[in-house]
Design a protein around this motif. Structure first.
Motif, PDB file in Angstrom:
ATOM      1  N   LEU A  61       0.839  -1.201   0.000  1.00  0.00           N
ATOM      2  CA  LEU A  61       0.000   0.000   0.000  1.00  0.00           C
ATOM      3  C   LEU A  61       0.874   1.250   0.000  1.00  0.00           C
ATOM      4  O   LEU A  61       1.834   1.349   0.767  1.00  0.00           O
ATOM      5  CB  LEU A  61      -0.921  -0.005   1.226  1.00  0.00           C
ATOM      6  N   SER A  62       0.554   2.207  -0.858  1.00  0.00           N
ATOM      7  CA  SER A  62       1.280   3.475  -0.924  1.00  0.00           C
ATOM      8  C   SER A  62       0.339   4.569  -1.404  1.00  0.00           C
ATOM      9  O   SER A  62      -0.476   4.356  -2.316  1.00  0.00           O
ATOM     10  CB  SER A  62       2.479   3.362  -1.863  1.00  0.00           C
ATOM     11  N   LEU A  63       0.446   5.718  -0.771  1.00  0.00           N
ATOM     12  CA  LEU A  63      -0.380   6.862  -1.160  1.00  0.00           C
ATOM     13  C   LEU A  63       0.200   7.621  -2.339  1.00  0.00           C
ATOM     14  O   LEU A  63      -0.491   8.467  -2.928  1.00  0.00           O
ATOM     15  CB  LEU A  63      -0.542   7.823   0.024  1.00  0.00           C
ATOM     16  N   PHE A  64       1.449   7.339  -2.682  1.00  0.00           N
ATOM     17  CA  PHE A  64       2.125   8.073  -3.748  1.00  0.00           C
ATOM     18  C   PHE A  64       2.748   7.093  -4.729  1.00  0.00           C
ATOM     19  O   PHE A  64       3.143   5.977  -4.367  1.00  0.00           O
ATOM     20  CB  PHE A  64       3.217   8.986  -3.173  1.00  0.00           C
ATOM     21  N   SER A  65       2.836   7.531  -5.971  1.00  0.00           N
ATOM     22  CA  SER A  65       3.471   6.743  -7.021  1.00  0.00           C
ATOM     23  C   SER A  65       4.268   7.688  -7.910  1.00  0.00           C
ATOM     24  O   SER A  65       3.709   8.641  -8.473  1.00  0.00           O
ATOM     25  CB  SER A  65       2.414   5.998  -7.851  1.00  0.00           C
ATOM     26  N   LEU A  66       5.565   7.441  -7.983  1.00  0.00           N
ATOM     27  CA  LEU A  66       6.461   8.264  -8.799  1.00  0.00           C
ATOM     28  C   LEU A  66       6.398   9.734  -8.393  1.00  0.00           C
ATOM     29  O   LEU A  66       6.442  10.643  -9.225  1.00  0.00           O
ATOM     30  CB  LEU A  66       6.129   8.113 -10.292  1.00  0.00           C
ATOM     31  N   GLY A  67       6.264   9.964  -7.103  1.00  0.00           N
ATOM     32  CA  GLY A  67       6.255  11.329  -6.595  1.00  0.00           C
ATOM     33  C   GLY A  67       4.929  12.041  -6.678  1.00  0.00           C
ATOM     34  O   GLY A  67       4.816  13.187  -6.243  1.00  0.00           O
ATOM     35  N   GLU A  68       3.916  11.389  -7.217  1.00  0.00           N
ATOM     36  CA  GLU A  68       2.581  11.979  -7.336  1.00  0.00           C
ATOM     37  C   GLU A  68       1.584  11.171  -6.517  1.00  0.00           C
ATOM     38  O   GLU A  68       1.825  10.004  -6.180  1.00  0.00           O
ATOM     39  CB  GLU A  68       2.135  12.010  -8.799  1.00  0.00           C
ATOM     40  N   ARG A  69       0.436  11.812  -6.196  1.00  0.00           N
ATOM     41  CA  ARG A  69      -0.599  11.091  -5.463  1.00  0.00           C
ATOM     42  C   ARG A  69      -1.120   9.921  -6.290  1.00  0.00           C
ATOM     43  O   ARG A  69      -1.423  10.068  -7.478  1.00  0.00           O
ATOM     44  CB  ARG A  69      -1.785  12.024  -5.150  1.00  0.00           C
ATOM     45  N   ALA A  70      -1.232   8.759  -5.622  1.00  0.00           N
ATOM     46  CA  ALA A  70      -1.823   7.603  -6.290  1.00  0.00           C
ATOM     47  C   ALA A  70      -3.335   7.609  -6.170  1.00  0.00           C
ATOM     48  O   ALA A  70      -4.022   6.901  -6.921  1.00  0.00           O
ATOM     49  CB  ALA A  70      -1.257   6.308  -5.703  1.00  0.00           C
ATOM     50  N   SER A  99      -0.347  17.633  -0.570  1.00  0.00           N
ATOM     51  CA  SER A  99      -0.414  17.405  -2.010  1.00  0.00           C
ATOM     52  C   SER A  99      -1.837  17.564  -2.535  1.00  0.00           C
ATOM     53  O   SER A  99      -2.156  17.082  -3.628  1.00  0.00           O
ATOM     54  CB  SER A  99       0.113  16.007  -2.346  1.00  0.00           C
ATOM     55  N   GLU A 100      -2.692  18.210  -1.737  1.00  0.00           N
ATOM     56  CA  GLU A 100      -4.088  18.512  -2.099  1.00  0.00           C
ATOM     57  C   GLU A 100      -4.958  17.264  -2.143  1.00  0.00           C
ATOM     58  O   GLU A 100      -5.950  17.210  -2.873  1.00  0.00           O
ATOM     59  CB  GLU A 100      -4.157  19.260  -3.433  1.00  0.00           C
ATOM     60  N   GLY A 101      -4.597  16.270  -1.359  1.00  0.00           N
ATOM     61  CA  GLY A 101      -5.473  15.122  -1.198  1.00  0.00           C
ATOM     62  C   GLY A 101      -6.455  15.340  -0.063  1.00  0.00           C
ATOM     63  O   GLY A 101      -6.171  16.066   0.898  1.00  0.00           O
ATOM     64  N   ASN A 102      -7.620  14.715  -0.135  1.00  0.00           N
ATOM     65  CA  ASN A 102      -8.681  14.876   0.862  1.00  0.00           C
ATOM     66  C   ASN A 102      -8.818  13.602   1.688  1.00  0.00           C
ATOM     67  O   ASN A 102      -8.711  12.490   1.150  1.00  0.00           O
ATOM     68  CB  ASN A 102     -10.016  15.191   0.176  1.00  0.00           C
ATOM     69  N   ILE A 103      -9.068  13.778   2.993  1.00  0.00           N
ATOM     70  CA  ILE A 103      -9.129  12.635   3.911  1.00  0.00           C
ATOM     71  C   ILE A 103     -10.407  12.708   4.728  1.00  0.00           C
ATOM     72  O   ILE A 103     -10.746  13.760   5.288  1.00  0.00           O
ATOM     73  CB  ILE A 103      -7.911  12.608   4.859  1.00  0.00           C
ATOM     74  N   LEU A 104     -11.116  11.596   4.801  1.00  0.00           N
ATOM     75  CA  LEU A 104     -12.234  11.413   5.724  1.00  0.00           C
ATOM     76  C   LEU A 104     -11.826  10.348   6.726  1.00  0.00           C
ATOM     77  O   LEU A 104     -11.594   9.191   6.362  1.00  0.00           O
ATOM     78  CB  LEU A 104     -13.502  11.001   4.977  1.00  0.00           C
ATOM     79  N   LEU A 105     -11.717  10.742   7.990  1.00  0.00           N
ATOM     80  CA  LEU A 105     -11.285   9.847   9.055  1.00  0.00           C
ATOM     81  C   LEU A 105     -12.471   9.539   9.953  1.00  0.00           C
ATOM     82  O   LEU A 105     -13.095  10.458  10.495  1.00  0.00           O
ATOM     83  CB  LEU A 105     -10.152  10.496   9.861  1.00  0.00           C
ATOM     84  N   ALA A 106     -12.790   8.267  10.108  1.00  0.00           N
ATOM     85  CA  ALA A 106     -13.896   7.841  10.967  1.00  0.00           C
ATOM     86  C   ALA A 106     -13.333   7.237  12.247  1.00  0.00           C
ATOM     87  O   ALA A 106     -12.374   6.456  12.225  1.00  0.00           O
ATOM     88  CB  ALA A 106     -14.775   6.823  10.241  1.00  0.00           C
ATOM     89  N   LEU A 107     -13.941   7.606  13.372  1.00  0.00           N
ATOM     90  CA  LEU A 107     -13.549   7.086  14.680  1.00  0.00           C
ATOM     91  C   LEU A 107     -14.709   6.308  15.275  1.00  0.00           C
ATOM     92  O   LEU A 107     -15.817   6.303  14.744  1.00  0.00           O
ATOM     93  CB  LEU A 107     -13.147   8.231  15.609  1.00  0.00           C
TER      94      LEU A 107
END
Length: 461
Positions: A61-70, A99-107
């Protein structure tokens, strides 16, 4: 064959038009059975999201690929393990937001929050209970059908805007159910944080794993607790914390609930609320875009009298400024309308604003509104800037800055003295002196001496 291709292209275009303004790639990180949220996934897929499900234990698992957001968006459900793994460290998640990615975190209050999530929230000035196992309860606003003893299923109305000048993206009719929510406390110093749903005044947070029957110290109480909170970064990336992941389960999307004072059960509006939360977090709503920005010489009514966007003006010029703004509404750009109690403002500034003016809607197109104002440049030459700095909760930030030079009058641009009514007194004084001198000379030159004076002069000689 052609008709089949046309149908496929039309279907692809319809799906593409329903995508988020920032992309459709959604990564969902979860360890539990995803079948508990089948309606939630179906709603997201119907809106055009390409969902990838991964476990936090996946080494690849990786959030980035080749320096860009995956991925464009990230949805994190509470893990069963103590952490999220090396691919989802607090630093990597912050890099994703940067990197302008959006996150929804549920607790969830029924399980301990991972230490990595707690560290991430601290970086954003969002605080949870130090024991990371607290649940919010309310003995006056709970569901008597499912939580008659523990009072840990809170029933709340759809939230109203936190301020009157904000758009009601999350408002509506009906009741929301928050089973076993984990409360958050927001730092007061950050202007980037905003609560969506606050706990009632009678709610409090306590550690459900402790056997004590009373609560001596509570992490936070009442409206200090936020059940759903948001952060919008300066680059307009969005981060949302949902305190109750159970609120997204199928059984709570249309559950029958009843408060202590209700006479009969009612259906929850969790499904519509989940749509609002995900739409805002994944930038389907509340996204502003600036189109053309124009300024030019004009008359008092704003009619153009020169070239568009010149680099130099003169003091005491009449200037018109126009800015075009659109808002993304789920699948298309529409004209942006400021709320009735809010104002979009222009600053004409050097070191400090010389003018701060309200921009008024001038014209509307199919997908934008053009705001405009006309003003007179100040009697001060130098380097000035047209600035529009519009930052509001739940709206992407607008920051436009355009520099121009303001010069003084050229030598042939000053008005002649007789055009200045205040100088008429001095002009009259000048000409009176000149006239008096000429009269004296005329009298002196053309006045002959008297006969007695001539005789006296001869006798002296």
């Amino acid at each position: 064959m052609r008709w089949l291709l046309a149908v496929l292209l039309g279907f692809w275009g319809a799906c593409a038009s329903a995508l988020s303004s920032s992309g459709s790639r959604l990564l969902v990180v979860l360890e539990e059975d995803k079948g508990l949220y089948s309606n939630f996934w179906a709603d997201l897929e119907a809106r055009g999201y390409d969902i990838t499900f991964e476990s936090p234990k996946n080494d690849k698992l990786s959030l980035f690929s080749l320096g860009e957001r995956a991925f464009d968006h990230l949805l994190i459900l509470p893990p069963k393990s103590k952490g999220l793994g090396p691919a989802l460290t607090p630093k990597l998640l912050l890099d994703f937001v940067n990197s302008e990615g959006n996150i929804l975190l549920a607790l969830s209050g029924k399980s301990s929050t991972a230490s990595s999530i707690s560290s991430l929230l601290l970086e954003l000035d969002i605080h949870i209970s130090p024991d990371r196992s607290s649940v919010v309860v309310d003995h006056f606003n709970y569901d008597i059908l499912s939580a008659a003893e523990k009072h840990d299923v809170l029933l709340l109305p759809r939230p109203s805007p936190v301020r009157a000048e904000l758009k009601p993206y999350f408002s509506g009719e009906g009741v929301l159910a928050f089973p076993r929510p984990a409360g958050q406390s927001l730092g007061a110093a950050s202007p980037l944080l905003a609560p969506i749903v606050r706990a009632p005044e009678t709610a409090y947070s306590y550690n459900a794993k402790e056997d004590a029957g009373t609560v001596e110290e509570s992490f936070a109480t009442g409206s200090q607790l936020a059940l759903v909170s948001t952060l919008q970064a300066r680059n307009s990336a969005r981060f949302t914390v949902l305190g109750s992941v159970e609120a997204l389960e199928d059984k709570w999307f249309s559950a029958s609930v009843q408060g202590p004072k209700d006479k009969k059960p009612s259906k929850t509006e969790n499904r519509e609320f989940a749509k609002s939360i995900t739409a805002w977090t994944f930038q389907e709503i509340g996204v502003l875009k600036v189109g053309k920005v124009e300024h030019y010489l004009s008359d008092k009514e704003g009619n153009i009298e020169g070239e568009v966007n010149p680099i130099i003006y003169r003091i005491k010029n009449d200037i018109t400024f126009n800015i075009e703004i659109s808002e993304y509404d789920f699948e298309k750009w529409v004209p942006y309308e400021t709320p009735s109690e809010d104002e979009l403002q222009l600053e004409f500034t050097m070191l400090s604003p010389w003018h701060r003016l309200n921009l008024q809607p001038k014209t509307r197109t199919e997908n934008s509104t053009i705001y405009s104002t006309t003003f007179t440049s100040p009697d001060q030459h130098g380097i000035f800037s047209f600035r529009v700095n519009y930052n509001r909760p739940f709206l992407t930030n607008i920051e436009e800055k355009h520099e121009v030079t303001v010069r003084h009058f050229a030598h042939d641009e000053y008005p002649r003295s007789w055009k200045i009514t205040g100088g008429w007194v001095w002009i009259a004084g000048l000409w009176s002196v000149i006239g008096g001198f000429l009269a004296f000379v005329f009298v002196w030159l053309y006045s002959a001496p008297s006969a007695a004076a001539e005789v006296k002069i001869k006798k002296v000689q």
